[in-house]
Scaffold this active site. Sequence first.
Site, PDB file in Angstrom:
ATOM      1  N   ASN A   6       0.864  -1.180   0.000  1.00 45.63           N
ATOM      2  CA  ASN A   6       0.000   0.000   0.000  1.00 45.63           C
ATOM      3  C   ASN A   6       0.901   1.230   0.000  1.00 45.63           C
ATOM      4  OD1 ASN A   6      -1.814   2.035   0.424  1.00 45.63           O
ATOM      5  ND2 ASN A   6      -2.426   1.380   2.484  1.00 45.63           N
ATOM      6  N   TRP A   7       0.984   1.869  -1.151  1.00 41.11           N
ATOM      7  CA  TRP A   7       1.873   3.026  -1.269  1.00 41.11           C
ATOM      8  C   TRP A   7       1.303   4.287  -0.625  1.00 41.11           C
ATOM      9  CZ3 TRP A   7       5.031   3.720  -6.438  1.00 41.11           C
ATOM     10  CH2 TRP A   7       6.019   2.724  -6.492  1.00 41.11           C
ATOM     11  N   LYS A   8       0.003   4.242  -0.249  1.00 39.45           N
ATOM     12  CA  LYS A   8      -0.641   5.439   0.323  1.00 39.45           C
ATOM     13  C   LYS A   8      -0.403   6.634  -0.612  1.00 39.45           C
ATOM     14  CE  LYS A   8      -0.270   3.300   4.816  1.00 39.45           C
ATOM     15  NZ  LYS A   8      -0.235   3.441   6.267  1.00 39.45           N
ATOM     16  N   HIS A  91      -9.519   1.303   4.738  1.00 39.82           N
ATOM     17  CA  HIS A  91      -8.261   1.497   5.455  1.00 39.82           C
ATOM     18  C   HIS A  91      -8.501   2.432   6.639  1.00 39.82           C
ATOM     19  CE1 HIS A  91      -4.185   2.685   6.402  1.00 39.82           C
ATOM     20  NE2 HIS A  91      -3.813   1.582   5.819  1.00 39.82           N
ATOM     21  N   GLU A  93      -6.948   4.859   7.708  1.00 41.20           N
ATOM     22  CA  GLU A  93      -6.768   6.289   7.385  1.00 41.20           C
ATOM     23  C   GLU A  93      -8.026   6.841   6.720  1.00 41.20           C
ATOM     24  OE1 GLU A  93      -3.057   5.649   5.376  1.00 41.20           O
ATOM     25  OE2 GLU A  93      -2.169   5.137   7.317  1.00 41.20           O
ATOM     26  N   GLU A 159      -5.369  -4.577  10.704  1.00 37.48           N
ATOM     27  CA  GLU A 159      -4.358  -3.548  10.910  1.00 37.48           C
ATOM     28  C   GLU A 159      -4.676  -2.776  12.192  1.00 37.48           C
ATOM     29  OE1 GLU A 159      -2.360  -2.523   6.843  1.00 37.48           O
ATOM     30  OE2 GLU A 159      -3.948  -1.091   7.246  1.00 37.48           O
ATOM     31  N   GLY A 165       2.425   2.697  10.830  1.00 38.70           N
ATOM     32  CA  GLY A 165       3.350   3.805  10.662  1.00 38.70           C
ATOM     33  C   GLY A 165       4.072   4.206  11.938  1.00 38.70           C
ATOM     34  N   SER A 201       3.371  -1.743  10.486  1.00 37.72           N
ATOM     35  CA  SER A 201       4.824  -1.780  10.725  1.00 37.72           C
ATOM     36  C   SER A 201       5.456  -3.130  10.379  1.00 37.72           C
ATOM     37  CB  SER A 201       5.139  -1.376  12.169  1.00 37.72           C
ATOM     38  OG  SER A 201       4.731  -0.032  12.402  1.00 37.72           O
ATOM     39  N   GLY A 222       2.811  -0.967   4.362  1.00 37.92           N
ATOM     40  CA  GLY A 222       2.850   0.447   4.005  1.00 37.92           C
ATOM     41  C   GLY A 222       4.276   0.899   3.733  1.00 37.92           C
ATOM     42  N   GLY A 223       4.864   1.597   4.698  1.00 34.37           N
ATOM     43  CA  GLY A 223       6.180   2.219   4.537  1.00 34.37           C
ATOM     44  C   GLY A 223       7.245   1.337   3.901  1.00 34.37           C
TER      45      GLY A 223
END
Length: 245
Positions: A6-8, A91, A93, A159, A165, A201, A222-223
């Site tokens: 997930n590149w967000k 998600h 977010e 999640e 994050g 994470s 993610g990151g």
Amino acid sequence: VLLAANWKMYGSPSQLAAYCEELLPKLEGGPHQVVLCPPFPLLPQAVMLCAGSELAVGAQNCHWAREGAFTGEVSPYLLAEMGVSWVIIAHSERRKLFGETDDTALARAKAAQEAGLSVIFCVGETLAEREGGETLSVLQRQTAVLAGLDPQKLVIAYEPVWAIGTGHNATPAQVAEAHAFIHERLQELTGQAVPVLYGGSVKPQNAGELLATPGVAGALVGGASLDAGSFFAIIQAAPVAGAKG
Ligand code: 13P
């Protein structure tokens, strides 16, 4: 095992080109299912670059209508016609920052499946909810809407919001408890076993342990998915037994 990036709201055309150039050859003939979810404007380029490769392309959201006066929204039918095969829905977010509710999330997921997309549906508790002992009741509520979905085109991503994050991943025991609960719920609601991914994470250093935890069918990253090398290291950490094709 399913591994989704997930590149967000990160990435650019040049980053995507370099990423695919590095990652695609490494995935060739690999045992896992891998999905890349970049921002909307990068989807056509991603579909083009990934054609014929082991990397499937997903979006990070979609609307519930086929088309209409919905400025700024994207139809799941458009995504499907473009060659996108997955979409992330609900998600945390989106839930926290953009007003996503259990009901709007369900509407999006339904429309996405009707358009032919497979859905990665996100659930997870906040830190306050975990500390208040409400984790399982939150998961109960968030999964309650899923009865109407096609279990064949559904994957759940657990999640925990406090792990996203933050560099603080959930412990294998916490993951195992939540995944077992979600598995049971989905079995009860849809009559089938639905894969459950862990997200929050996930890094090359902890991926092996998390992916080997009972009930974990993969990861939503993610990151650490923004760098082809670290995402591939996570993919390599996934156990091959029980891998999907
Ligand atoms: P991080 O891997 O950056 O914690 O993000 C997890 C996530 O939200 C994936 O959807």
